[in-house]
Motif scaffolding. Structure first.
Motif, mmCIF file in Angstrom:
data_model
loop_
_atom_site.group_PDB
_atom_site.id
_atom_site.type_symbol
_atom_site.label_atom_id
_atom_site.label_comp_id
_atom_site.label_asym_id
_atom_site.label_seq_id
_atom_site.Cartn_x
_atom_site.Cartn_y
_atom_site.Cartn_z
ATOM 1 N N ASN A 57 0.692 -1.250 0.011
ATOM 2 C CA ASN A 57 0.103 0.114 0.083
ATOM 3 C C ASN A 57 0.815 1.153 0.011
ATOM 4 O OD1 ASN A 57 -2.688 -0.986 0.123
ATOM 5 N ND2 ASN A 57 -2.266 -1.992 1.913
ATOM 6 N N LEU A 58 2.141 1.121 -0.159
ATOM 7 C CA LEU A 58 2.894 2.299 -0.469
ATOM 8 C C LEU A 58 2.991 2.747 -1.621
ATOM 9 C CD1 LEU A 58 6.068 1.206 1.800
ATOM 10 C CD2 LEU A 58 4.415 2.946 2.376
ATOM 11 N N ALA A 59 2.547 2.314 -2.604
ATOM 12 C CA ALA A 59 2.330 2.804 -4.033
ATOM 13 C C ALA A 59 2.553 4.328 -3.893
ATOM 14 C CB ALA A 59 1.101 2.356 -4.698
ATOM 15 N N GLY A 60 3.743 4.814 -4.501
ATOM 16 C CA GLY A 60 3.874 6.245 -4.867
ATOM 17 C C GLY A 60 4.293 7.003 -3.519
ATOM 18 N N ALA A 61 4.070 6.478 -2.410
ATOM 19 C CA ALA A 61 4.193 7.236 -1.181
ATOM 20 C C ALA A 61 5.543 7.764 -1.001
ATOM 21 C CB ALA A 61 3.838 6.439 0.256
ATOM 22 N N ASN A 62 5.774 8.739 -0.314
ATOM 23 C CA ASN A 62 7.261 9.562 -0.316
ATOM 24 C C ASN A 62 7.654 9.494 1.310
ATOM 25 O OD1 ASN A 62 9.657 10.783 -0.200
ATOM 26 N ND2 ASN A 62 8.975 12.612 -1.419
ATOM 27 N N TRP A 63 8.020 8.231 1.757
ATOM 28 C CA TRP A 63 8.265 8.174 3.061
ATOM 29 C C TRP A 63 9.624 9.038 3.446
ATOM 30 C CZ3 TRP A 63 12.529 5.419 4.622
ATOM 31 C CH2 TRP A 63 13.243 4.536 3.780
ATOM 32 N N LEU A 64 10.455 9.834 2.418
ATOM 33 C CA LEU A 64 11.457 10.364 3.043
ATOM 34 C C LEU A 64 11.156 11.806 3.109
ATOM 35 C CD1 LEU A 64 13.992 9.031 0.168
ATOM 36 C CD2 LEU A 64 13.753 8.344 2.731
ATOM 37 N N ARG A 65 9.655 12.357 2.765
ATOM 38 C CA ARG A 65 9.294 13.678 3.048
ATOM 39 C C ARG A 65 8.503 13.606 4.377
ATOM 40 N NH1 ARG A 65 4.788 16.580 1.554
ATOM 41 N NH2 ARG A 65 3.897 14.593 0.964
ATOM 42 N N ARG A 66 8.699 14.874 5.011
ATOM 43 C CA ARG A 66 8.092 15.238 6.296
ATOM 44 C C ARG A 66 6.542 14.923 5.974
ATOM 45 N NH1 ARG A 66 5.558 19.517 9.232
ATOM 46 N NH2 ARG A 66 5.842 19.283 11.281
ATOM 47 N N GLY A 67 5.645 14.107 6.719
ATOM 48 C CA GLY A 67 4.460 13.884 6.465
ATOM 49 C C GLY A 67 3.967 12.539 6.635
ATOM 50 N N ILE A 68 2.561 12.365 6.631
ATOM 51 C CA ILE A 68 2.091 10.786 6.820
ATOM 52 C C ILE A 68 2.104 10.219 5.388
ATOM 53 C CG2 ILE A 68 -0.057 9.856 7.348
ATOM 54 C CD1 ILE A 68 -0.700 12.045 9.588
ATOM 55 N N TRP A 69 2.595 9.125 5.144
ATOM 56 C CA TRP A 69 2.432 8.467 4.050
ATOM 57 C C TRP A 69 1.772 7.244 3.908
ATOM 58 C CZ3 TRP A 69 5.111 3.785 5.626
ATOM 59 C CH2 TRP A 69 6.184 4.138 6.820
ATOM 60 N N LEU A 70 1.416 6.816 5.289
ATOM 61 C CA LEU A 70 0.169 5.653 5.356
ATOM 62 C C LEU A 70 -0.466 5.917 6.532
ATOM 63 C CD1 LEU A 70 -0.115 3.003 3.518
ATOM 64 C CD2 LEU A 70 0.833 1.923 5.375
ATOM 65 N N PRO A 71 -1.797 5.989 6.371
ATOM 66 C CA PRO A 71 -2.572 5.397 5.076
ATOM 67 C C PRO A 71 -2.584 6.729 4.211
ATOM 68 C CG PRO A 71 -4.099 6.143 6.849
ATOM 69 C CD PRO A 71 -2.585 6.058 7.470
ATOM 70 N N GLN A 72 -2.814 6.147 3.131
ATOM 71 C CA GLN A 72 -2.890 7.098 1.601
ATOM 72 C C GLN A 72 -4.232 8.212 2.316
ATOM 73 O OE1 GLN A 72 -2.869 4.847 -1.602
ATOM 74 N NE2 GLN A 72 -0.835 4.176 -1.450
ATOM 75 N N GLY A 73 -3.872 9.190 1.464
ATOM 76 C CA GLY A 73 -5.057 10.204 1.706
ATOM 77 C C GLY A 73 -4.754 11.295 2.582
ATOM 78 N N GLN A 74 -3.677 11.234 3.341
ATOM 79 C CA GLN A 74 -3.296 12.157 4.572
ATOM 80 C C GLN A 74 -1.730 12.557 4.058
ATOM 81 O OE1 GLN A 74 -5.402 12.552 6.940
ATOM 82 N NE2 GLN A 74 -6.404 10.942 6.190
ATOM 83 N N GLU A 75 -1.443 12.668 2.871
ATOM 84 C CA GLU A 75 -0.359 13.407 2.272
ATOM 85 C C GLU A 75 -0.066 14.850 2.512
ATOM 86 O OE1 GLU A 75 -2.212 11.361 0.538
ATOM 87 O OE2 GLU A 75 -0.940 9.481 0.416
ATOM 88 N N HIS A 76 -1.329 15.308 2.690
ATOM 89 C CA HIS A 76 -1.362 16.972 2.744
ATOM 90 C C HIS A 76 -1.035 17.471 4.113
ATOM 91 C CE1 HIS A 76 -5.176 15.394 4.332
ATOM 92 N NE2 HIS A 76 -5.357 16.541 4.853
ATOM 93 N N ILE A 77 -1.115 16.514 5.102
ATOM 94 C CA ILE A 77 -0.829 16.777 6.455
ATOM 95 C C ILE A 77 0.945 16.881 6.636
ATOM 96 C CG2 ILE A 77 -1.079 16.316 8.905
ATOM 97 C CD1 ILE A 77 -3.759 15.960 8.440
ATOM 98 N N ALA A 78 1.574 18.019 6.546
ATOM 99 C CA ALA A 78 2.863 18.187 6.688
ATOM 100 C C ALA A 78 3.287 19.417 7.578
ATOM 101 C CB ALA A 78 3.433 18.172 5.512
ATOM 102 N N GLY A 79 2.370 19.752 8.570
ATOM 103 C CA GLY A 79 2.525 20.989 9.332
ATOM 104 C C GLY A 79 2.237 22.242 9.087
#
Length: 79
Positions: A57-79
């Motif tokens: 379920n990491l498809a395309g998730a950027n776990w090197l960037r600050r923020g939530i990468w799983l679950p998907q759909g929360q990528e916009h939360i980065a402070g």
């Protein structure tokens, strides 16, 4: 920056990349204000994550960037 895995009750967990444990918990709280944290740990190796549920379920998730990468759909939360 470090990737963290936050364990919650009733959910597989949440993957967060943050500056510190406190920063990871703050991002978690922004995304999931009603969920209770059961535990948090630094991810030292992505192979330690659940290979059947998390990794696929990491498809395309950027776990090197600050923020939530799983679950998907929360990528916009980065402070």
């Amino acid at each position: 920056m470090h990737p963290y895995w936050i364990t919650t009750s009733g959910h597989l967990g949440v993957g967060v990349t943050a500056r510190s444990e406190a920063d990871a918990l703050q991002l978690f709280e922004l995304a999931f204000p009603s969920k209770k944290v059961m535990g948090i740990e630094i991810i030292k190796d992505m192979n330690d994550l659940d290979q059947d549920h998390v990794i696929p379920n990491l498809a395309g998730a950027n776990w090197l960037r600050r923020g939530i990468w799983l679950p998907q759909g929360q990528e916009h939360i980065a402070g």
